[in-house]
Design an enzyme around this catalytic site. Structure first.
Site, PDB file in Angstrom:
ATOM      1  N   ARG A 105       0.838  -1.199   0.000  1.00 54.60           N
ATOM      2  CA  ARG A 105       0.000   0.000   0.000  1.00 54.60           C
ATOM      3  C   ARG A 105       0.873   1.248   0.000  1.00 54.60           C
ATOM      4  O   ARG A 105       0.646   2.189  -0.764  1.00 54.60           O
ATOM      5  CB  ARG A 105      -0.928  -0.006   1.228  1.00 54.60           C
ATOM      6  CG  ARG A 105      -2.119  -0.961   1.098  1.00 54.60           C
ATOM      7  CD  ARG A 105      -2.775  -1.220   2.451  1.00 54.60           C
ATOM      8  NE  ARG A 105      -4.040  -1.945   2.323  1.00 54.60           N
ATOM      9  CZ  ARG A 105      -4.133  -3.251   2.095  1.00 54.60           C
ATOM     10  NH1 ARG A 105      -3.035  -3.980   1.965  1.00 54.60           N
ATOM     11  NH2 ARG A 105      -5.316  -3.830   2.011  1.00 54.60           N
ATOM     12  N   ASP A 128       6.801 -10.417  -3.429  1.00 56.24           N
ATOM     13  CA  ASP A 128       5.605  -9.611  -3.708  1.00 56.24           C
ATOM     14  C   ASP A 128       5.913  -8.120  -3.764  1.00 56.24           C
ATOM     15  O   ASP A 128       5.421  -7.404  -4.636  1.00 56.24           O
ATOM     16  CB  ASP A 128       4.537  -9.878  -2.639  1.00 56.24           C
ATOM     17  CG  ASP A 128       3.624 -11.032  -3.016  1.00 56.24           C
ATOM     18  OD1 ASP A 128       4.015 -11.844  -3.880  1.00 56.24           O
ATOM     19  OD2 ASP A 128       2.538 -11.148  -2.422  1.00 56.24           O
ATOM     20  N   ASN A 142       2.384 -13.865  -8.891  1.00 59.01           N
ATOM     21  CA  ASN A 142       1.151 -14.244  -8.193  1.00 59.01           C
ATOM     22  C   ASN A 142       0.879 -13.295  -7.033  1.00 59.01           C
ATOM     23  O   ASN A 142       0.360 -13.700  -5.992  1.00 59.01           O
ATOM     24  CB  ASN A 142       1.259 -15.690  -7.697  1.00 59.01           C
ATOM     25  CG  ASN A 142      -0.108 -16.278  -7.335  1.00 59.01           C
ATOM     26  OD1 ASN A 142      -1.146 -15.753  -7.720  1.00 59.01           O
ATOM     27  ND2 ASN A 142      -0.110 -17.356  -6.574  1.00 59.01           N
ATOM     28  N   ASP A 197      -5.446 -14.885   6.289  1.00 61.68           N
ATOM     29  CA  ASP A 197      -4.097 -15.406   6.073  1.00 61.68           C
ATOM     30  C   ASP A 197      -3.559 -16.157   7.287  1.00 61.68           C
ATOM     31  O   ASP A 197      -2.542 -16.847   7.195  1.00 61.68           O
ATOM     32  CB  ASP A 197      -3.144 -14.276   5.696  1.00 61.68           C
ATOM     33  CG  ASP A 197      -3.345 -13.802   4.265  1.00 61.68           C
ATOM     34  OD1 ASP A 197      -3.995 -14.529   3.489  1.00 61.68           O
ATOM     35  OD2 ASP A 197      -2.866 -12.710   3.923  1.00 61.68           O
ATOM     36  N   GLU A 247      -3.576 -17.729  -3.217  1.00 61.07           N
ATOM     37  CA  GLU A 247      -2.510 -18.235  -4.090  1.00 61.07           C
ATOM     38  C   GLU A 247      -2.817 -19.641  -4.589  1.00 61.07           C
ATOM     39  O   GLU A 247      -2.373 -20.058  -5.656  1.00 61.07           O
ATOM     40  CB  GLU A 247      -1.173 -18.206  -3.356  1.00 61.07           C
ATOM     41  CG  GLU A 247      -0.506 -16.850  -3.302  1.00 61.07           C
ATOM     42  CD  GLU A 247      -1.064 -15.908  -2.255  1.00 61.07           C
ATOM     43  OE1 GLU A 247      -0.412 -14.902  -1.965  1.00 61.07           O
ATOM     44  OE2 GLU A 247      -2.167 -16.164  -1.717  1.00 61.07           O
ATOM     45  N   HIS A 302       3.114 -19.770  -0.295  1.00 58.28           N
ATOM     46  CA  HIS A 302       3.995 -19.487   0.841  1.00 58.28           C
ATOM     47  C   HIS A 302       3.353 -19.823   2.182  1.00 58.28           C
ATOM     48  O   HIS A 302       4.023 -20.330   3.092  1.00 58.28           O
ATOM     49  CB  HIS A 302       4.408 -18.014   0.810  1.00 58.28           C
ATOM     50  CG  HIS A 302       3.266 -17.043   0.769  1.00 58.28           C
ATOM     51  ND1 HIS A 302       3.203 -15.918   1.543  1.00 58.28           N
ATOM     52  CD2 HIS A 302       2.112 -17.024   0.041  1.00 58.28           C
ATOM     53  CE1 HIS A 302       2.107 -15.245   1.292  1.00 58.28           C
ATOM     54  NE2 HIS A 302       1.421 -15.902   0.385  1.00 58.28           N
ATOM     55  N   ARG A 303       2.061 -19.564   2.331  1.00 57.00           N
ATOM     56  CA  ARG A 303       1.426 -19.783   3.640  1.00 57.00           C
ATOM     57  C   ARG A 303       1.233 -21.266   3.936  1.00 57.00           C
ATOM     58  O   ARG A 303       1.297 -21.686   5.089  1.00 57.00           O
ATOM     59  CB  ARG A 303       0.113 -19.016   3.710  1.00 57.00           C
ATOM     60  CG  ARG A 303       0.311 -17.532   3.462  1.00 57.00           C
ATOM     61  CD  ARG A 303      -0.499 -16.639   4.351  1.00 57.00           C
ATOM     62  NE  ARG A 303      -0.210 -15.238   4.046  1.00 57.00           N
ATOM     63  CZ  ARG A 303       0.799 -14.542   4.561  1.00 57.00           C
ATOM     64  NH1 ARG A 303       1.621 -15.123   5.415  1.00 57.00           N
ATOM     65  NH2 ARG A 303       0.995 -13.283   4.219  1.00 57.00           N
ATOM     66  N   LYS A 350       7.953 -15.410  -1.000  1.00 53.35           N
ATOM     67  CA  LYS A 350       6.915 -14.476  -1.456  1.00 53.35           C
ATOM     68  C   LYS A 350       6.663 -13.397  -0.410  1.00 53.35           C
ATOM     69  O   LYS A 350       6.413 -12.236  -0.756  1.00 53.35           O
ATOM     70  CB  LYS A 350       5.634 -15.248  -1.754  1.00 53.35           C
ATOM     71  CG  LYS A 350       4.541 -14.439  -2.449  1.00 53.35           C
ATOM     72  CD  LYS A 350       3.394 -15.342  -2.837  1.00 53.35           C
ATOM     73  CE  LYS A 350       2.423 -14.629  -3.783  1.00 53.35           C
ATOM     74  NZ  LYS A 350       1.695 -13.544  -3.151  1.00 53.35           N
TER      75      LYS A 350
END
Length: 432
Positions: free
Chosen positions: A32, A54, A96, A298, A326, A379-380, A405
């Site tokens: 942001r 990212d 992504n 997340d 993702e 990634h998560r 990421k």
């Protein structure tokens, strides 16, 4: 760790994990702030920022559009801009990165010319139609034949004025994208939800707070509508807080091993929605029977893995939006927990039901086979399922590099806490 193996085998922790860890900066806030600084005339310094795949993709895209983005150290960006984005010479390729893709799709409507916003094969499966529809109805020349990237925007040099309605039920990022572009309109803009549903409302609050720090004037005029004045943005110095989503892995490691990990920031000091996971994790091994993940999406992979060791089953509700992250995280979590032990997790509609087993680690301790966790380039999933390896022997995480990421130092951090990681074969060796 720069050169990661194709897979990591995790040795269960033999002692509580104790230490001090500084989580990376917030991905959500960094992306942001990068965009807002690019839309502001002058030079902004962003401190405490995340440097990851990212945020690198966002910075690259901004550079393509004439913005100077310098990186004087590992946690800072210095952004200098005329306050207007220029026509890039090539499509913006955003991998992504969902935040970068959604945010830039709206922002490039302010460019005087054609911009293509695109991503990798995974991003090309992630829906963006609600945002495209909202921009189109507001008069923006925008097309997305598949309802997913690539998106082609033919801007006119300023943002659309008037009332823009958006369906935010699938993702709050659509709402944030419109809000951040709105101050560049010639007149006031009202961004309004078409229904009561919105992805994670807390992320809209993050957006509004960042916009105001860069000089925007925004007021909520109704429960689901915001009036944005045509102020543009002014450059500013901006401090980014640590990433709450990253902190959930540390909180999870702490409770699973009975450890004490100091992350330097109390949970209540975070402004990011995922920090709400802290209260759930602190109740382990008696986490609630029902957890609503709608406002901490997340954090759900972390919570689900920890819940596998809970004293009673846990149902996760409000998580349908995880199917368009993702990867389809609802199915991914169910598949991989059940790979550890059949029936450990099931899908019921869009809910996840964890058949928690407090003796899970003990039950599986003497087995001789290994479990290869498919991470789906997510990634998560990789980082959350590494937590299972802190207690269960034989856990192998495939494609650990995907953690870069959002948390490039994740595996090094675990090693520094005393977790043993060894390179492993990504697939069983053939016999013959």
């Amino acid at each position: 760790m720069t050169d990661l193996p194709a897979a990591f085998a995790i040795t269960p922790a033999k002692h509580p994990l104790v230490g001090r860890v500084t989580p990376p900066g917030s991905k959500s806030i960094t992306n942001r702030a990068l965009l807002l600084a690019a839309l502001a005339e002058g030079t902004s310094r962003l401190s405490g920022a995340l440097k990851s795949k990212d945020t690198d993709l966002m910075a690259r895209a901004l550079r393509q559009m004439g913005v100077t983005v310098e990186e004087p150290d590992e946690t800072s960006f210095v952004v200098t801009s005329s306050g207007r984005l220029q026509v890039p010479a090539a499509p913006l390729m955003l991998g992504n990165a969902g935040t970068a893709t959604r945010f830039l799709t709206a922002a490039v409507a302010t460019v005087d010319g054609e911009v293509v916003v695109d991503g990798d094969e995974h991003m090309r499966k992630r829906p963006i139609a609600p945002l495209v529809d909202a921009l189109s109805k507001a008069g923006v020349d925008i097309t997305s034949p598949s309802g997913c990237p690539p998106v082609t925007v033919r801007g006119t040099g300023s943002f659309a004025s008037g009332r823009i309605e958006i369906d935010g039920g699938l993702s709050s990022q659509y709402v944030s994208a419109l809000l951040m572009a709105a101050p560049l309109a010639g007149e006031a803009v009202e961004v309004a939800l078409t229904g009561n549903d919105i992805g994670a409302r807390g992320y809209v609050d993050l957006t509004l707070a960042a916009m105001r720090q860069f000089g925007a004037q925004v007021e909520e005029v109704a429960g689901g509508a915001w009036r944005v004045s045509p102020t543009g943005y002014r450059a500013t110095d901006f401090q980014i807080e640590p990433d709450a989503s990253a902190a959930t892995y540390l909180w999870g490691a702490e409770v699973l091993t009975g450890g004490a990990i100091d992350i330097g920031v109390p949970a209540e000091a975070f402004t990011q929605p995922d920090a709400a996971a802290y209260a759930m994790l602190q109740q382990f091994p008696n986490m609630p029977a029902v957890i609503d993940g709608s406002q901490m999406q997340d954090a759900v992979p972390t919570l689900a893995v920890v819940a596998a060791f809970n004293n009673q089953p846990v149902r996760f509700v409000g998580i349908a939006n995880l199917r368009v992250k993702e990867c389809d995280r609802v199915s991914a979590i169910a598949n991989e927990l059940s790979r550890i032990q059949p029936g450990l997790c099931t899908e019921e509609g869009d809910d996840l039901v964890i058949a928690s087993d407090p003796r899970l680690a003990e039950t599986l301790a003497n087995r001789n086979h290994r479990v290869r966790i498919e991470t789906y380039a997510d990634h998560r999933i990789a980082m959350a399922f590494a937590l299972a390896g802190l207690r269960i022997p034989g856990i192998i995480i495939l494609d650990p590099a995907c953690a870069g990421k959002t948390y490039p130092g994740y595996w090094k951090m675990l090693q520094e806490l005393g977790v043993r990681l060894e390179p492993a074969e990504p697939a069983p060796a053939e016999v013959g």
